[in-house]
Every structure is written in structure tokens, then in C-alpha cells.
Design a protein around this motif. Sequence first.
Motif, short mmCIF file in Angstrom:
data_model
loop_
_atom_site.label_atom_id
_atom_site.label_comp_id
_atom_site.label_asym_id
_atom_site.label_seq_id
_atom_site.Cartn_x
_atom_site.Cartn_y
_atom_site.Cartn_z
N ARG A 1 2.54 16.21 -37.91
CA ARG A 1 2.09 14.84 -37.68
C ARG A 1 1.51 14.73 -36.28
O ARG A 1 1.86 15.52 -35.39
N ILE A 2 0.64 13.76 -36.07
CA ILE A 2 0.07 13.51 -34.75
C ILE A 2 1.02 12.61 -33.99
O ILE A 2 1.56 11.64 -34.53
N GLN A 3 1.23 12.95 -32.73
CA GLN A 3 2.08 12.14 -31.86
C GLN A 3 1.36 11.88 -30.56
O GLN A 3 0.70 12.79 -30.03
N THR A 4 1.46 10.68 -30.05
CA THR A 4 0.92 10.36 -28.73
C THR A 4 2.07 9.97 -27.82
O THR A 4 3.06 9.39 -28.26
N ARG A 5 1.92 10.32 -26.55
CA ARG A 5 2.93 9.98 -25.56
C ARG A 5 2.25 9.90 -24.20
O ARG A 5 1.08 10.30 -24.05
N SER A 6 2.95 9.38 -23.22
CA SER A 6 2.40 9.32 -21.87
C SER A 6 3.52 9.57 -20.87
O SER A 6 4.71 9.41 -21.18
N TYR A 7 3.12 9.99 -19.69
CA TYR A 7 4.06 10.21 -18.60
C TYR A 7 3.32 10.05 -17.28
O TYR A 7 2.08 10.04 -17.24
N ASP A 8 4.07 9.89 -16.19
CA ASP A 8 3.47 9.81 -14.85
C ASP A 8 3.53 11.19 -14.22
O ASP A 8 4.60 11.81 -14.15
N ASN A 9 2.37 11.69 -13.78
CA ASN A 9 2.33 13.01 -13.17
C ASN A 9 2.80 12.96 -11.72
O ASN A 9 3.24 11.90 -11.23
N ASN A 10 2.71 14.08 -11.01
CA ASN A 10 3.18 14.17 -9.62
C ASN A 10 2.43 13.26 -8.68
O ASN A 10 2.95 12.89 -7.62
N GLU A 11 1.19 12.90 -9.04
CA GLU A 11 0.38 12.03 -8.20
C GLU A 11 0.60 10.56 -8.54
O GLU A 11 -0.07 9.69 -7.98
N GLY A 12 1.51 10.28 -9.47
CA GLY A 12 1.79 8.90 -9.85
C GLY A 12 0.82 8.33 -10.86
O GLY A 12 0.86 7.13 -11.13
N ARG A 13 -0.05 9.15 -11.41
CA ARG A 13 -1.03 8.67 -12.41
C ARG A 13 -0.46 8.81 -13.81
O ARG A 13 0.23 9.78 -14.12
N ARG A 14 -0.78 7.88 -14.66
CA ARG A 14 -0.35 7.90 -16.06
C ARG A 14 -1.23 8.91 -16.80
O ARG A 14 -2.46 8.87 -16.74
N VAL A 15 -0.58 9.85 -17.51
CA VAL A 15 -1.27 10.87 -18.30
C VAL A 15 -0.93 10.62 -19.77
O VAL A 15 0.24 10.49 -20.13
N PHE A 16 -1.95 10.55 -20.61
CA PHE A 16 -1.77 10.35 -22.04
C PHE A 16 -1.97 11.69 -22.76
O PHE A 16 -2.91 12.43 -22.46
N VAL A 17 -1.08 11.98 -23.70
CA VAL A 17 -1.12 13.24 -24.43
C VAL A 17 -1.13 12.95 -25.92
O VAL A 17 -0.34 12.13 -26.40
N THR A 18 -2.02 13.62 -26.64
CA THR A 18 -2.03 13.59 -28.10
C THR A 18 -1.82 15.01 -28.56
O THR A 18 -2.52 15.92 -28.13
N GLU A 19 -0.84 15.22 -29.45
CA GLU A 19 -0.51 16.56 -29.90
C GLU A 19 -0.03 16.51 -31.35
O GLU A 19 0.28 15.44 -31.87
N VAL A 20 0.01 17.66 -31.97
CA VAL A 20 0.55 17.78 -33.33
C VAL A 20 1.98 18.29 -33.21
O VAL A 20 2.23 19.31 -32.58
N VAL A 21 2.91 17.54 -33.80
CA VAL A 21 4.29 18.00 -33.89
C VAL A 21 4.43 18.67 -35.24
O VAL A 21 4.33 18.02 -36.28
N ALA A 22 4.61 19.99 -35.22
CA ALA A 22 4.58 20.78 -36.45
C ALA A 22 5.92 20.73 -37.17
O ALA A 22 6.97 20.91 -36.56
N ASP A 23 5.85 20.50 -38.47
CA ASP A 23 7.00 20.66 -39.34
C ASP A 23 7.06 22.08 -39.87
O ASP A 23 8.13 22.59 -40.17
N SER A 24 5.88 22.71 -39.99
CA SER A 24 5.79 24.04 -40.55
C SER A 24 4.65 24.80 -39.89
O SER A 24 3.57 24.26 -39.69
N VAL A 25 4.92 26.05 -39.52
CA VAL A 25 3.89 26.95 -39.02
C VAL A 25 3.89 28.17 -39.92
O VAL A 25 4.91 28.86 -40.04
N GLN A 26 2.78 28.42 -40.59
CA GLN A 26 2.65 29.55 -41.51
C GLN A 26 1.84 30.65 -40.83
O GLN A 26 0.78 30.38 -40.26
N PHE A 27 2.32 31.88 -40.91
CA PHE A 27 1.61 33.02 -40.34
C PHE A 27 0.68 33.54 -41.43
O PHE A 27 1.13 34.03 -42.46
#
Length: 170
Positions: A76-102
Motif C-alpha cells: 500500500r502507499i503511505q505518506t508521512r512527514s517529519y522535521d529534518n535537522n534544519e527544522g524543515r518539514r519533509v514529506f515522504v511517499t513510500e510503498v509499505v510492502a505486504d509481500s516481496v516476491q523474488f
Amino acid sequence: MINRVVLVGRLTKDPDLRYTPNGAAVANFTIAVNRPFTNQQGDHDADFIPVVVWRRQAENTANFVGKGSLVGVEGRIQTRSYDNNEGRRVFVTEVVADSVQFLESRNARANAPANNNFSQQPGSNTNNGYQQPASSPNRGYNDNNPFGGQDDPFADDGKPIDISDDDLPF
């Protein structure tokens, strides 16, 4: 509401495996997924998609695939944010995997030509550079087996299987 993602691509670098303070494994990696159309130069552009996988699947991914490996990811796609070392808000979009097939064996990856062309030519009798050893019976495995047929930990060697109920998916 639906939030499902299915991707097939190649790892851009080896997975980064870490553990939380509670001991849960988490692996991060990025896969390159080719776009289905060409640009003005006739090349396929790629999207580089960050993936996060947790627990046992994270450990397996970190142990069995590396840079350039072909994988299938479902999650599923997940978005989140955090404050970096410089105090700026960083937004992240990533896939949280339920399954990884080789999707390819280590053997096929090691014997692959430099151009990563894994297609078999018509009439060719090779299977991505892998040949079944003459001394090893096939036991019903095909040459695309991720264990190469010979190193299959599930092969019937006549010994009892050492597995706990916690490892079973049902």
C-alpha cells in the motif's frame, strides 16, 4: 476505500536492514520500474519507488536479493512527514510492502549477460545460464526455481522437517 499497489522492478541498491528498539526488522530499498512508453529519444524512463518492508519479510529480502535483482512488490502507499535537522518539514511517499516476491534465481542473476536481457532465444536450450547438474535429479523443479533446483531447502532428503507452528501461514 482501496489502497493497493503491485510493482515489478529492479533494486537500485542492496536493501538497508535495521532493527527497531523493540527488535522488529525493517528493510528499506528502492526499485526502478520502467514506464510502458518511450520518451522523445526512444528510451524508456523509469520511476524510482521507495519501499519499506517489515519483520521476517524484511530479513528475507535483505538476505536473498541485492542491487539489480528483479522483485515483485505488493502493498500500500503511505505518506508521512517529519522535521529534518534544519527544522524543515519533509514529506515522504513510500510503498509499505505486504509481500516481496523474488522473481529470478540467484544463479540466473549471477550468470546474466551485462545487458540484463533474460529473454530466451527461440530454439535455445539454455535457461538463463543455468543448467541442471547431471548428478542431481530434477525432482519436479523447473530451472526458474529460486533455489536453482539443487540447493532447495525443501527438497525431500528423507529427514523430518524442523519447523514450528509459528512459521506456518495457516
